[in-house]
Design an enzyme around this catalytic site. Structure first.
Site, mmCIF file in Angstrom:
data_model
loop_
_atom_site.group_PDB
_atom_site.id
_atom_site.type_symbol
_atom_site.label_atom_id
_atom_site.label_comp_id
_atom_site.label_asym_id
_atom_site.label_seq_id
_atom_site.Cartn_x
_atom_site.Cartn_y
_atom_site.Cartn_z
ATOM 1 N N TRP A 1 0.815 -1.220 0.000
ATOM 2 C CA TRP A 1 0.000 0.000 0.000
ATOM 3 C C TRP A 1 0.849 1.271 0.000
ATOM 4 C CZ3 TRP A 1 1.807 2.459 4.169
ATOM 5 C CH2 TRP A 1 2.291 1.682 5.222
ATOM 6 N N ASN A 2 2.163 1.170 0.266
ATOM 7 C CA ASN A 2 2.922 2.420 0.453
ATOM 8 C C ASN A 2 3.232 3.145 -0.861
ATOM 9 O OD1 ASN A 2 4.821 0.501 -0.251
ATOM 10 N ND2 ASN A 2 6.411 1.272 1.106
ATOM 11 N N PRO B 1 -2.832 -6.008 -5.824
ATOM 12 C CA PRO B 1 -2.435 -4.852 -5.001
ATOM 13 C C PRO B 1 -2.996 -4.998 -3.590
ATOM 14 C CG PRO B 1 -3.893 -4.220 -6.814
ATOM 15 C CD PRO B 1 -3.942 -5.701 -6.709
ATOM 16 N N ALA B 2 -2.499 -4.195 -2.674
ATOM 17 C CA ALA B 2 -2.999 -4.207 -1.300
ATOM 18 C C ALA B 2 -4.458 -3.740 -1.274
ATOM 19 C CB ALA B 2 -2.147 -3.276 -0.446
ATOM 20 N N SER C 1 6.890 -7.031 3.425
ATOM 21 C CA SER C 1 7.721 -7.307 4.601
ATOM 22 C C SER C 1 8.534 -8.585 4.413
ATOM 23 C CB SER C 1 6.832 -7.451 5.839
ATOM 24 O OG SER C 1 6.164 -8.689 5.782
ATOM 25 N N GLU D 1 11.453 -7.880 -2.939
ATOM 26 C CA GLU D 1 11.933 -6.580 -2.459
ATOM 27 C C GLU D 1 11.336 -6.446 -1.068
ATOM 28 O OE1 GLU D 1 11.917 -3.221 -1.311
ATOM 29 O OE2 GLU D 1 10.741 -2.487 -3.017
ATOM 30 N N LEU D 2 12.151 -6.702 -0.045
ATOM 31 C CA LEU D 2 11.616 -6.881 1.313
ATOM 32 C C LEU D 2 12.004 -5.716 2.229
ATOM 33 C CD1 LEU D 2 12.304 -10.737 1.463
ATOM 34 C CD2 LEU D 2 10.253 -9.538 0.700
ATOM 35 N N CYS E 1 10.453 1.281 2.331
ATOM 36 C CA CYS E 1 11.469 0.282 2.713
ATOM 37 C C CYS E 1 12.864 0.895 2.728
ATOM 38 C CB CYS E 1 11.489 -0.871 1.725
ATOM 39 S SG CYS E 1 9.904 -1.623 1.542
ATOM 40 N N GLU F 1 12.323 -2.387 11.852
ATOM 41 C CA GLU F 1 11.964 -1.471 10.766
ATOM 42 C C GLU F 1 10.824 -0.602 11.287
ATOM 43 O OE1 GLU F 1 10.412 -3.293 7.159
ATOM 44 O OE2 GLU F 1 11.157 -1.606 5.984
HETATM 45 C C1 SIN Z 1 9.655 0.836 -1.242
HETATM 46 O O1 SIN Z 1 9.434 1.385 -0.203
HETATM 47 O O2 SIN Z 1 9.606 -0.377 -1.343
HETATM 48 C C2 SIN Z 1 9.975 1.578 -2.506
HETATM 49 C C3 SIN Z 1 10.663 2.845 -2.292
HETATM 50 C C4 SIN Z 1 11.186 3.461 -3.580
HETATM 51 O O3 SIN Z 1 10.949 2.967 -4.685
HETATM 52 O O4 SIN Z 1 11.876 4.461 -3.467
#
Ligand code: SIN
Length: 485
Positions: free
Chosen positions: A155-156, A180-181, A234, A255-256, A289, A387
């Site tokens: 969702w981010n 998607p979320a 996550s 991509e965690l 992330c 995190e």
């Molecule tokens: C993410 O938070 O996984 C992606 C961040 C980004 O693409 O800059």
């Protein structure tokens, strides 16, 4: 939503094989800035996920059979439409996700940039010829699309995380099913509407949205017709999905999570470091992330950095992302705010000093946390060991260059790291010594379509964006031609 210029961008059903799948079961989409229901979306499940995989499989032959140039024309149409509708797409994104409108529009451009970039890069999928060990043979290497790609995205970044995966997949000649979320389905559905308008054929890009994350996740990770599975989210969920995919040996990219150190050395330009730390930490209310998770400052400049950083952060406005003056929007949910607050309070009990913030914003509805700074933090405190995914900066001070590297690497994660220094020797030693997939040197914002995004250790595998990102969607095939003498 009534302010959208193009109201038909607001879609409420999964998009499968070029059709919108309505149904009786629905779930609410909530605005995290106000807790109001924005709209309802049809709750798709396992049956729709299977249908989407079938559609993607059926569409694969024709899509992979197109020339890279033909695919590039359609991807470029999609890019153009996303950019033409940037304002509406940004508004939808702010309403469902919360980030400030300018940042949301920035995400639309960021997401679209992957589509533009991969449209071109798809034309450069070169093979190889290799000198053979005997004169009657020739060795040739070709690259082919892996097949149906399934993805689960968070969702981010409701637009860019889908775009980053789908752009590479489609450019490589793969077809795509995305889940998607459920917190942020509307951005994904608007992308599907524009993919259709761009002329991307039915079945090539499918979006399945439903609350049965486990059931849909099983189809996407285990279906025999899915060749590759890609996930952003996550580390814990990533591990479960890798295990699920193992039953049919799926190609995976992950991509965690991250625990990014942001290191400020004595010789750093402190004003530039403050600016970089603000952007890298407070972008998206700290919910990325690659957000700075721990600030490490060398002792001689610790006081100066902390004072200047605290003054800069104190000026950041928190509030509804539709308000132009706001820099920090809401967090995604009330429980996300509670989690962050617990990390802060537990760390204060363990000896951290509160420099700024440290509480929920109580005066408005929605899920807001005050931008917070803690000093006198040690790497074993909850705020540094976990995190954070929220607008909190823990500051740890260190003595030597080697101390900084040791503290920075003392985590299971290895996604992004940042440092500010001027000495060229320090720059090379630290850049090479950090166990991270991405390192920002005198730079707090590192993501772009041309660069390889991804982590090491428990932050994942594979790369997204860049020429390396395309490889994740391609298989290498070795052709041995014999009997030539
Ligand atoms: C993410 O938070 O996984 C992606 C961040 C980004 O693409 O800059």
């Amino acid at each position: 939503m009534d302010k959208l210029n193009d109201k038909s961008l607001l879609k409420q059903h999964s998009y499968i094989n070029g059709k919108w799948h309505s149904g009786d079961a629905k779930f609410d989409v909530i605005n995290p800035a106000t807790d109001e229901v924005l709209t309802q979306v049809t709750n798709a499940g396992v049956a729709e996920a299977e249908l989407a995989v079938k559609a993607a499989k059926d569409a694969l032959k024709a899509w992979s059979g197109k020339s890279a140039n033909e695919r590039a024309v359609l991807l470029r149409n999609w890019f153009n439409l996303l950019m033409q509708h940037q304002d509406d797409l940004g508004r939808i994104l702010t309403l469902e996700q919360g980030k400030p409108l300018a940042e949301a529009k920035g995400e639309i451009a960021y997401g679209a940039s992957f589509i533009e970039w991969f449209a071109e890069e798809g034309k450069r999928v070169y093979g190889d010829t290799i000198p053979a060990p005997s004169s009657d043979k020739r060795i040739i290497v070709i690259k082919q699309p892996v097949g149906v790609v399934a993805s689960i995205t968070p969702w981010n970044f409701p637009n860019a995380m889908i775009a980053r995966k789908a752009a590479a997949a489609l450019a490589a000649g793969c077809t795509f099913v995305g889940r998607p979320a459920t917190q942020t389905p509307l951005s994904a559905l608007a992308m599907a509407e524009l993919a259709e308008r761009a002329g991307i054929p039915a079945g090539v890009f499918n979006i399945v949205i439903g609350e049965d994350a486990k059931g849909i996740g099983k189809v996407l990770t285990q279906h025999p017709d899915v060749a590759k599975f890609t996930f952003t989210g996550s580390t814990n969920v990533g591990k479960q999905l890798i295990a699920q995919g193992a039953t049919s040996v799926k190609k995976v990219s992950m991509e965690l999570g991250g625990n990014a150190p942001f290191i400020v050395f004595n010789d750093a330009d402190i004003d530039a470091a403050v600016e970089g730390a603000v952007l890298s930490k407070y972008r998206n209310a700290g919910q990325t992330c690659v957000c700075t998770n721990r600030i490490l400052v060398q002792q001689r400049v610790a006081k100066e950095f902390t004072e200047k950083f605290t003054a800069a952060v104190a000026k950041l406005m928190t509030g509804n992302g539709l308000d132009d003056s706001v820099f920090i929007g809401p967090m995604i949910s009330s429980s996300a705010v509670d989690n962050v607050d617990k990390l802060v309070q537990d760390s204060i009990k363990a000896g951290a000093k509160l420099e700024l913030g440290g509480a929920r914003v109580q005066v408005v509805d929605g899920n807001f946390y005050r931008p917070t700074i803690l000093s006198q933090v040690t790497n074993d405190m909850p705020i540094a060991a976990n995190e954070i995914f929220g607008p909190v900066s823990p500051i740890i001070s260190f003595e030597t260059e080697q101390d900084a590297i040791n503290i920075a690497n003392d985590t299971e994660y290895g996604l992004a790291a940042y440092f500010y220094a001027r000495d060229i020797g320090t720059i090379w030693r630290v850049a090479e010594g950090l166990d991270y997939g991405m390192v920002g040197i005198n730079e707090g914002l590192i993501s772009n379509a041309a660069a390889p995004f991804g982590g090491v250790k428990q932050s994942g595998s594979g790369r997204e964006g860049s020429k390396y990102g395309l490889d994740d969607y391609l298989e290498i095939k070795y052709l041995c031609m014999g009997g030539l003498n």
